[in-house]
Design a protein around this motif. Structure first.
Motif, short mmCIF file in Angstrom:
data_model
loop_
_atom_site.label_atom_id
_atom_site.label_comp_id
_atom_site.label_asym_id
_atom_site.label_seq_id
_atom_site.Cartn_x
_atom_site.Cartn_y
_atom_site.Cartn_z
N ILE A 283 0.84 -1.21 0.00
CA ILE A 283 0.00 0.00 0.00
C ILE A 283 0.87 1.25 0.00
O ILE A 283 0.61 2.22 -0.73
N VAL A 284 1.93 1.23 0.80
CA VAL A 284 2.86 2.37 0.84
C VAL A 284 3.52 2.56 -0.53
O VAL A 284 3.65 3.69 -1.02
N ALA A 285 3.92 1.45 -1.16
CA ALA A 285 4.54 1.52 -2.49
C ALA A 285 3.56 2.11 -3.50
O ALA A 285 3.95 2.92 -4.36
N MET A 286 2.29 1.72 -3.42
CA MET A 286 1.27 2.28 -4.32
C MET A 286 1.15 3.79 -4.15
O MET A 286 1.08 4.54 -5.13
N LEU A 287 1.11 4.24 -2.92
CA LEU A 287 0.97 5.68 -2.64
C LEU A 287 2.18 6.46 -3.18
O LEU A 287 2.03 7.55 -3.74
N ILE A 288 3.37 5.89 -3.02
CA ILE A 288 4.58 6.55 -3.52
C ILE A 288 4.54 6.62 -5.05
O ILE A 288 4.91 7.64 -5.65
N MET A 289 4.06 5.54 -5.70
CA MET A 289 3.99 5.52 -7.16
C MET A 289 2.94 6.52 -7.67
O MET A 289 3.12 7.13 -8.72
N ILE A 290 1.85 6.67 -6.93
CA ILE A 290 0.86 7.69 -7.30
C ILE A 290 1.50 9.07 -7.27
O ILE A 290 1.28 9.90 -8.16
N LEU A 291 2.33 9.32 -6.26
CA LEU A 291 3.06 10.58 -6.17
C LEU A 291 3.95 10.77 -7.39
O LEU A 291 4.01 11.86 -7.98
N GLY A 292 4.65 9.70 -7.81
CA GLY A 292 5.53 9.79 -8.98
C GLY A 292 4.77 10.16 -10.24
O GLY A 292 5.22 11.00 -11.03
N VAL A 293 3.59 9.55 -10.45
CA VAL A 293 2.78 9.86 -11.63
C VAL A 293 2.28 11.30 -11.57
O VAL A 293 2.25 12.01 -12.58
N LEU A 294 1.88 11.75 -10.39
CA LEU A 294 1.41 13.13 -10.23
C LEU A 294 2.51 14.13 -10.57
O LEU A 294 2.25 15.19 -11.17
N VAL A 295 3.76 13.80 -10.22
CA VAL A 295 4.89 14.68 -10.56
C VAL A 295 5.05 14.76 -12.08
O VAL A 295 5.23 15.84 -12.65
N ILE A 296 4.95 13.60 -12.77
CA ILE A 296 5.10 13.58 -14.23
C ILE A 296 3.97 14.35 -14.90
O ILE A 296 4.19 15.20 -15.77
N VAL A 297 2.72 14.05 -14.51
CA VAL A 297 1.56 14.71 -15.12
C VAL A 297 1.56 16.20 -14.81
O VAL A 297 1.22 17.02 -15.67
N GLY A 298 1.98 16.56 -13.59
CA GLY A 298 2.04 17.98 -13.23
C GLY A 298 3.00 18.74 -14.12
O GLY A 298 2.75 19.90 -14.48
N GLY A 299 4.09 18.10 -14.53
CA GLY A 299 5.05 18.75 -15.42
C GLY A 299 4.55 18.88 -16.84
O GLY A 299 5.12 19.63 -17.64
N SER A 300 3.47 18.15 -17.19
CA SER A 300 2.93 18.18 -18.55
C SER A 300 1.85 19.24 -18.73
O SER A 300 1.43 19.52 -19.86
N VAL A 301 1.38 19.81 -17.62
CA VAL A 301 0.34 20.84 -17.71
C VAL A 301 0.86 22.05 -18.48
O VAL A 301 1.91 22.59 -18.16
N GLY A 302 0.14 22.42 -19.51
CA GLY A 302 0.52 23.59 -20.31
C GLY A 302 1.57 23.32 -21.36
O GLY A 302 2.00 24.25 -22.05
N THR A 303 1.99 22.06 -21.51
CA THR A 303 3.02 21.72 -22.50
C THR A 303 2.45 21.00 -23.72
O THR A 303 3.18 20.72 -24.67
N GLY A 304 1.17 20.67 -23.69
CA GLY A 304 0.54 19.95 -24.80
C GLY A 304 0.69 18.45 -24.68
O GLY A 304 0.25 17.71 -25.58
N LYS A 305 1.30 17.96 -23.60
CA LYS A 305 1.52 16.52 -23.44
C LYS A 305 0.50 15.87 -22.51
O LYS A 305 0.54 14.66 -22.30
N LEU A 306 -0.43 16.66 -21.99
CA LEU A 306 -1.37 16.13 -21.00
C LEU A 306 -2.25 15.03 -21.58
O LEU A 306 -2.51 14.00 -20.93
N PHE A 307 -2.72 15.21 -22.83
CA PHE A 307 -3.56 14.20 -23.47
C PHE A 307 -2.77 12.90 -23.65
O PHE A 307 -3.30 11.80 -23.41
N GLY A 308 -1.51 13.01 -24.08
CA GLY A 308 -0.67 11.83 -24.25
C GLY A 308 -0.43 11.11 -22.94
O GLY A 308 -0.45 9.87 -22.88
N ASP A 309 -0.23 11.87 -21.86
CA ASP A 309 -0.06 11.26 -20.54
C ASP A 309 -1.32 10.53 -20.12
O ASP A 309 -1.27 9.45 -19.51
N PHE A 310 -2.48 11.12 -20.44
CA PHE A 310 -3.75 10.47 -20.10
C PHE A 310 -3.92 9.16 -20.89
O PHE A 310 -4.38 8.15 -20.34
N MET A 311 -3.52 9.16 -22.15
CA MET A 311 -3.59 7.94 -22.96
C MET A 311 -2.65 6.87 -22.39
O MET A 311 -2.98 5.67 -22.38
N ALA A 312 -1.48 7.28 -21.92
CA ALA A 312 -0.55 6.34 -21.29
C ALA A 312 -1.17 5.74 -20.03
O ALA A 312 -1.02 4.54 -19.75
#
Length: 298
Positions: A127-156
């Motif tokens: 469960i702890v590992a899952m929560l940490i991985m959710i944090l990692g994805v949020l960091v990646i998706v957060g960096g895509s906001v306003g760059t045009g990559k958000l749709f691609g991240d959602f497809m991934a």
């Protein structure tokens, strides 16, 4: 001795599958074509190769697995088909690093689905590992906001979810789904054929994607599907991480596409968490087998 030999065999087979899979995205990029054309060639050649392999297997042995084992197999095939659509779409709308890092999130989806539908409650460490991985994805998706990559991240993210659904159903059914993922390419192939008929055929280097579909995909899918027969789930998961680590490296070397800071940070969080959790699972598995041997000596 036989057990040790099978384990070594499983490691070799799974390593071949994991390493082969790392060139999937670079070959898609090298083909340099429209998304629908690439999808059509990739899925078409994969399906033809799968049918040839299955036909030869069936001709030589009575133990050839069914292509689609029942209704559960049909659902799994559809999930892999949807994965094929969202994966290729993501290749064209986000960076390779973002794509493979987010795909690694399928382990979290698989864990949650197993918890909800199979009543397999994860341990606190998981469960702890899952929560940490959710944090990692949020960091990646957060960096895509306003760059045009958000749709691609959602497809991934959709690809990761569909893979997790397919894995969960496969485990629940207990059936051999070895060829089901390869038959599932019929769905994206049909959609791609319809789209190409309207917009035309666009690809500059078709041999790359034909090689990908006819050779790379069947080898990687078959080897990764065969691995769990000989080695544990955590060990198989370690070889899936090879694509997460190496695919961005190949793309950086070929196309000079450097990952963003957020992508590197989020990806590092995901990879370290995956590896650490897999090593913990391996340690726990060995400890439990050791305890069993003590309490039940041969």
């Amino acid at each position: 001795m036989t057990s040790h030999h099978n384990h070594q065999k499983g490691l070799l087979i799974t390593a071949i599958g994991g390493l082969t899979l790392t060139v999937d995205i670079p070959l898609i990029r090298l083909a340099d074509g429209g998304a629908w054309t690439i999808m059509l060639l990739r899925t078409g050649t994969t399906f033809v190769a799968a049918m040839v392999i299955w036909s030869v297997w069936r001709a030589l042995s009575r133990n050839a697995p069914p292509l689609i084992p029942g209704w559960s197999g049909l659902i799994v095939a559809i999930c892999y088909g949807l994965t094929g659509i969202t994966f290729v779409t993501a290749v064209y709308h986000t960076s390779t690093a973002d794509l493979v890092f987010i795909l690694a999130f399928n382990t979290v989806f698989a864990g949650l689905l197993s918890w909800i539908f199979l009543r397999e409650r994860p341990r606190l460490v998981t469960i702890v590992a899952m929560l940490i991985m959710i944090l990692g994805v949020l960091v990646i998706v957060g960096g895509s906001v306003g760059t045009g990559k958000l749709f691609g991240d959602f497809m991934a993210l959709c690809s990761a979810f569909f893979i997790a659904v397919a894995i969960t159903i496969s485990r629940a059914s207990g059936k051999d789904m070895g060829f089901t993922s390869l038959v599932g390419v019929l769905l994206p192939m049909a959609l791609a054929a319809f789209m190409v008929s309207g917009e035309g055929f666009h690809v500059n280097a078709p041999w790359w994607i034909i090689f990908n579909g006819a050779v790379v995909m069947p080898i990687s899918f078959f080897c990764l599907a065969a691995g769990p027969k000989y080695i544990s789930g955590p060990e198989v998961a370690m070889f899936y991480v090879l694509e997460t680590v190496l695919a961005p490296v190949w793309v950086w070397m070929i196309f000079a596409e450097a990952p963003t800071r957020n992508s590197l940070i989020g990806g590092a969080i995901l990879i370290v968490t995956l590896v650490a959790h897999s090593l913990w699972q391996l340690h726990e598995g060995r400890r439990q087998r050791g305890d069993l041997a003590v309490h039940h000596p041969a």
